[in-house]
Design an enzyme around this catalytic site. Structure first.
Site: not given
Length: 730
Positions: A70, A144, A358
């Site tokens: 990303h 997404n 994350y």
């Protein structure tokens, strides 16, 4: 004073963008920001020049590590509001139950595989990450534009990305999966077959971010005031429908405008055409989930809309562009663990891994556990805890208590957490500690078939061509053959079609495809158009709603579309003004393209030229009348190509009055038998035949009606099944 000295003094009085006098990072006024401190005008620079050192040091450290995935993205600010309090029976989350709230949001869209310098229109998954600054804390719905994923367990994620990225020995190819390592991994990973069908479909080349679905991917939980939990799947549905590019168009856009999607988002918001989505949810309980023939904890599966319909509960509008790309779009830190009271996770093994990854990623990219204090990440809700220090601490904590329980300075050792705070839902767990996959995750082909069966004939043909292109780039035959074996289990005709392109035979299915299919488009479409019963004899779902982009279910709207108006000196200005007005009323935009920039005819000026633009940058093409202007256009090859390319890509085309002559001069005009002047004809005339394909030809006697018809045609977005398209070299 010499001119040069005066110039230097002007430079020394430079100000910032806020028109404030220039200063150092410590607030010291800067007298001269353009000359370093030297021993004499031609002498060496002095080490004591702290202004120079600060400026260069900051510049040297401007870049932070780009995201591993990303990396290339664009973002915008906006708001979310829920329609009513109907979800209060399922959750205590205020953002989903309080219609009086207007929750600020920041949304980042992105490609996955490419670097920051790659093109927007690569065939790829698109990230759709939403940060909501709710009264109960930040909620990040990190998803997404595709509702499923390649793998079932997060431990395989590094392998997936290593395989998809450019091959490490030569860093080729960039932002593309058409290479050996990716397909080697996929051919050895059957669980990826459902995702592969989505990625090889038109979903992987969206027209714009505003015309793109979003999905939470995982199954989450909602928890109500009584502690009762339900499962939930999140969907973002674009107000004006989900639409795609075609592959040839995407390839050309990568060269014509690699920032196509990012620019469209920015310009749409600046023009007041604010992108909007509805939040839809699928909510179901444990008993319902137990009846499905798939596992809801499996991220490679969807919950078909025919089993659990969508429930639209709110809307999100993006209405403000970032003030600074780095400070906001680059430094925003999305966290799958950012949920609020009334929500919880499930035991999805991919989600559990993301919850760890994350946080780890933000620590690496942003350099400190204080990344949540950056303005773009900072919650609007009150933050109060005993976290202290670390690099780049922004908060100045007062007092001596940084622990609990505590009794000093007015603290109550008996105090506990808030009753309405976050509490994990109590889930009964038992089992041995082991490394294995649940048998309920074992069906890798059922939903791949479901997706294929739910596509239109044109969409199936596109999937076959995408697979043929990607696999033809794979140099290792064993990998290609393995993939054909997988495709055989999804659909034998698909496997045979791809196999033919690769010079291979997939099982015994080759006989199912007539020899003429490779060259005859009509036969090819017929092969892929076989009807599928919604359910099998065993009652298993065979096809479902919501998976096709071309089945007629998308909203018809011209909003946000850009129309190229081809004009030259002598073109009919009144017709252009009429079109511009009608498009503006519909939320669309007209851009005049001419042989040169500036004034062309009347008050009409060209904003683009045939040298710096092409039809791929627009959603439709329109040619007004005016004999002198049309005559000039017919002599410009790029103008003729504009129309041929737009036809090939299925885009609406409109011509008025003498504009017909330009269309007649194209390859399309020759192939269709269209002449420069209208002939008395029947419903089978070339003009009538083309009109059925989204090419409107009007004589100019009623401009208002003709323009309205064109806008209505534009709202249909695309006409993908044009019989002459394959014969046009554009």
């Amino acid at each position: 004073m010499s001119h040069e000295n005066a110039k230097q003094q002007d430079l020394a009085r430079a100000t910032t963008d806020e028109r404030a006098p220039m200063s150092t990072n410590q607030g010291q006024p800067v007298g001269d920001d353009q000359n370093s401190l030297k021993a004499g005008g031609r002498g060496p620079t002095l080490l004591e020049d702290f202004l120079l050192r600060e400026k260069l040091q900051h510049f040297d450290h401007e870049r932070i590590p780009e995201r591993v995935v990303h990396a290339r993205g664009a973002a915008a600010h906006g708001f979310f509001e829920v329609y009513d309090d109907s979800l209060s029976e399922f959750t205590t989350a205020q953002v989903l139950t309080d219609p009086s709230l207007k929750t600020p949001v920041f949304v980042r869209f992105s490609t996955v595989a490419g670097s920051r310098g790659s093109a927007d229109t690569a065939r790829d998954v698109r990230g759709f990450a939403v940060k909501m600054y709710t009264p109960q804390g930040n909620w990040d719905l990190v998803g997404n534009n595709i509702p499923v994923f390649f793998i079932q367990d997060a431990i395989k994620f590094p392998d997936l990305i290593h395989a998809a990225k450019a091959e490490p020995h030569n860093e080729i190819p960039q932002a593309a999966t058409a290479h050996d390592t990716f397909w080697d991994f996929i051919s050895l990973t059957p669980e990826a077959m459902h995702m592969i069908m989505w990625v090889m479909s038109d979903r992987a080349i969206p027209r714009s971010y505003a015309l793109m679905d979003g999905f939470g991917v995982h199954t989450f939980r909602l928890v109500n005031a009584e502690g009762v939990a339900h499962f939930v799947k999140y969907h973002w549905k674009p107000k004006h429908g989900a639409h795609s590019l075609v592959w040839d168009e995407a390839l050309k856009l990568a060269g014509a405008d690699p920032d196509f999607h990012r620019k469209d988002l920015w310009e749409s918001i600046e023009a007041g055409n604010c992108p909007e989505w509805e939040l839809a949810v699928q909510i179901f309980d444990e008993a319902t989930a137990a009846q499905f023939d798939f596992d809801i904890l499996d991220a490679t599966k969807i919950v078909p809309e025919d089993l659990v319909p969508l429930r639209r509960v709110g809307r999100m509008v993006l209405d403000r562009n970032p003030d600074n790309f780095f400070a906001e779009t680059e430094q925003v830190a999305f966290m799958t663990t950012n949920i609020v009271p009334g929500m919880d996770f499930t035991e999805d093994p991919l989600l559990q891994g993301r919850n760890f990854s994350y946080l780890d990623t933000q620590l690496s990219r942003l350099g400190s556990p204080n990344f949540s204090e950056l303005p773009i990440n900072r919650p609007l809700a009150c933050v109060a805890n005993h976290q202290r220090d670390a690099h780049m601490r922004h908060t100045i904590n007062k007092g001596r208590v940084a622990y609990a329980p505590a009794s000093l300075d007015g603290h109550d050792p008996a105090a506990t957490g808030a009753a309405d705070g976050f509490h994990s839902h109590a889930v009964a767990l038992e089992g041995r500690k082991l490394r294995e996959r649940s048998p309920s995750f074992a069906d890798h082909y059922g939903q791949a078939k479901l997706f294929w069966n739910s596509q239109t004939a044109v969409e199936r043909a596109h999937i076959a061509k995408a697979l043929s292109f990607e696999l033809s780039k794979v140099a290792t035959r064993e990998v290609r053959v393995r993939m054909l074996d997988h495709l055989q289990q999804i659909n034998p005709v698909l496997a045979a079609q791809v196999g033919r392109a690769l010079g291979e035979t997939a099982g015994d299915s080759a006989a199912a495809v007539p020899p003429s299919a490779a060259s005859d488009k009509a036969d090819e479409i017929a092969i892929f158009a076989s009807a599928v019963s919604p359910t099998s004899a065993s009652g298993r779902l065979q096809s479902t709603r919501g998976l096709s982009l071309l089945d007629g279910s998308q909203p018809a709207s011209a909003a946000g579309r850009k129309v190229a108006v081809l004009a030259a000196p002598g073109s009919d200005a009144s017709q252009i003004l009429s079109l511009r007005s009608a498009l503006s009323c519909a939320g669309a935009q007209a851009m005049v393209v001419g042989p040169h920039l500036g004034p062309l005819t009347g008050e009409i000026a060209a904003m683009a030229t045939f040298a710096n633009s092409s039809s791929v940058l627009f959603d439709a093409v329109f040619v007004p009348g005016g004999a002198p202007g049309v005559q000039q256009l017919t002599e410009i090859g790029e103008a003729r190509r504009f129309l041929d390319e737009a036809y090939r890509h299925g885009k609406p085309i409109g011509v008025l009055a003498e504009g017909r002559a330009l269309l007649a001069a194209t390859q399309l005009g020759t192939l269709s038998g269209l002449t420069a002047t209208a002939a008395s004809g029947s419903s089978g005339s070339p003009a009538a035949t083309l009109e059925a394909q989204g090419v409107l030809i009007a004589d100019g006697s009623d401009v208002a009606t003709a323009v309205d018809r064109f806008v209505a045609t534009l709202a249909r977005h695309r006409f993908p099944d044009r019989p002459l398209a394959a014969q046009i070299a554009a």
